[in-house]
Design a protein around this motif. Structure first.
Motif, short mmCIF file in Angstrom:
data_model
loop_
_atom_site.label_atom_id
_atom_site.label_comp_id
_atom_site.label_asym_id
_atom_site.label_seq_id
_atom_site.Cartn_x
_atom_site.Cartn_y
_atom_site.Cartn_z
N LEU A 8 0.82 -1.21 0.00
CA LEU A 8 0.00 0.00 0.00
C LEU A 8 0.86 1.26 0.00
CD1 LEU A 8 -2.79 -1.08 2.51
CD2 LEU A 8 -3.01 -0.76 0.03
N LEU A 9 1.96 1.26 0.77
CA LEU A 9 2.87 2.40 0.76
C LEU A 9 3.48 2.60 -0.62
CD1 LEU A 9 4.75 2.08 4.17
CD2 LEU A 9 3.01 3.76 3.52
N ALA A 10 3.84 1.52 -1.28
CA ALA A 10 4.41 1.62 -2.64
C ALA A 10 3.37 2.17 -3.60
CB ALA A 10 4.92 0.25 -3.09
N GLN A 11 2.13 1.74 -3.45
CA GLN A 11 1.05 2.25 -4.31
C GLN A 11 0.84 3.75 -4.07
OE1 GLN A 11 -2.45 -0.09 -3.58
NE2 GLN A 11 -1.58 -1.94 -4.53
N ARG A 12 0.91 4.14 -2.78
CA ARG A 12 0.73 5.55 -2.46
C ARG A 12 1.85 6.39 -3.08
NH1 ARG A 12 0.77 7.74 3.62
NH2 ARG A 12 3.00 7.34 3.37
N GLU A 13 3.09 5.90 -2.99
CA GLU A 13 4.21 6.64 -3.59
C GLU A 13 4.04 6.77 -5.10
OE1 GLU A 13 8.06 5.19 -2.44
OE2 GLU A 13 7.51 5.16 -0.31
N ALA A 14 3.58 5.70 -5.74
CA ALA A 14 3.37 5.73 -7.19
C ALA A 14 2.25 6.72 -7.53
CB ALA A 14 3.04 4.34 -7.71
N LEU A 15 1.18 6.71 -6.73
CA LEU A 15 0.06 7.62 -6.96
C LEU A 15 0.48 9.07 -6.74
CD1 LEU A 15 -2.90 7.91 -7.69
CD2 LEU A 15 -3.47 7.54 -5.29
N GLU A 16 1.26 9.34 -5.69
CA GLU A 16 1.75 10.69 -5.44
C GLU A 16 2.64 11.18 -6.58
OE1 GLU A 16 3.49 10.55 -1.55
OE2 GLU A 16 1.55 10.73 -0.55
N ILE A 19 0.33 12.14 -9.34
CA ILE A 19 -0.33 13.41 -9.02
C ILE A 19 0.61 14.58 -9.31
CG2 ILE A 19 -1.19 14.82 -7.11
CD1 ILE A 19 -2.30 12.19 -5.90
N GLN A 20 1.85 14.47 -8.88
CA GLN A 20 2.83 15.54 -9.12
C GLN A 20 3.04 15.77 -10.61
OE1 GLN A 20 4.33 17.64 -7.07
NE2 GLN A 20 3.43 16.80 -5.22
N ALA A 21 3.16 14.70 -11.38
CA ALA A 21 3.38 14.82 -12.82
C ALA A 21 2.17 15.48 -13.50
CB ALA A 21 3.66 13.47 -13.43
N ALA A 22 0.95 15.08 -13.09
CA ALA A 22 -0.26 15.66 -13.68
C ALA A 22 -0.37 17.13 -13.34
CB ALA A 22 -1.49 14.90 -13.19
N ARG A 23 -0.06 17.49 -12.09
CA ARG A 23 -0.13 18.89 -11.68
C ARG A 23 0.89 19.73 -12.44
NH1 ARG A 23 1.68 23.02 -8.73
NH2 ARG A 23 0.19 24.24 -7.52
N LYS A 24 2.09 19.20 -12.57
CA LYS A 24 3.14 19.93 -13.28
C LYS A 24 2.72 20.21 -14.72
CE LYS A 24 8.09 19.70 -14.28
NZ LYS A 24 9.33 18.94 -14.11
N GLN A 25 2.13 19.23 -15.38
CA GLN A 25 1.70 19.39 -16.77
C GLN A 25 0.56 20.41 -16.87
OE1 GLN A 25 3.02 18.23 -19.71
NE2 GLN A 25 1.56 19.68 -20.55
N GLU A 26 -0.42 20.29 -15.96
CA GLU A 26 -1.56 21.20 -16.01
C GLU A 26 -1.14 22.64 -15.70
OE1 GLU A 26 -5.03 19.84 -13.91
OE2 GLU A 26 -4.81 17.82 -14.72
#
Length: 93
Positions: A8-16, A19-26
């Motif tokens: 679950l921690l690994a999934q959270r890191e991947a999701l974060e 999120i960072q990549a999507a925010r940076k692009q937007e």
């Protein structure tokens, strides 16, 4: 659905990271759009970031002074007790 804590921690890191990549692009897309609009309309930073106040509270100079205390009054609003019912010319500055 019994994922381990570490999974679950690994999934959270991947999701974060996603999120960072999507925010940076937007944000990059929005900044490009804003720059284009600023250039199209010839706007300045002042046009965008300052408020357009049409009225300001004006501060008036005092017109009357209480000789015993030195307190002043502009002649606007409710008259103070020290001038009520008296000739205002006697207190004019």
């Amino acid at each position: 659905m019994s994922n381990s804590y570490k999974e679950l921690l690994a999934q959270r890191e991947a999701l974060e990271a996603q999120i960072q990549a999507a925010r940076k692009q937007e944000v990059s897309d929005v900044v490009a759009k804003v720059r284009s609009l600023v250039a199209d309309y010839g706007l300045t930073a002042e046009d965008i970031f300052t408020s357009k106040r049409t009225t300001k509270a004006s501060v008036s100079a005092p017109k009357y002074r209480d000789p015993s205390t030195g307190k002043t009054w502009t002649g606007r609003g409710k008259p103070p007790d020290w001038i009520k019912g008296q000739n205002r010319e006697d207190f004019a500055i």
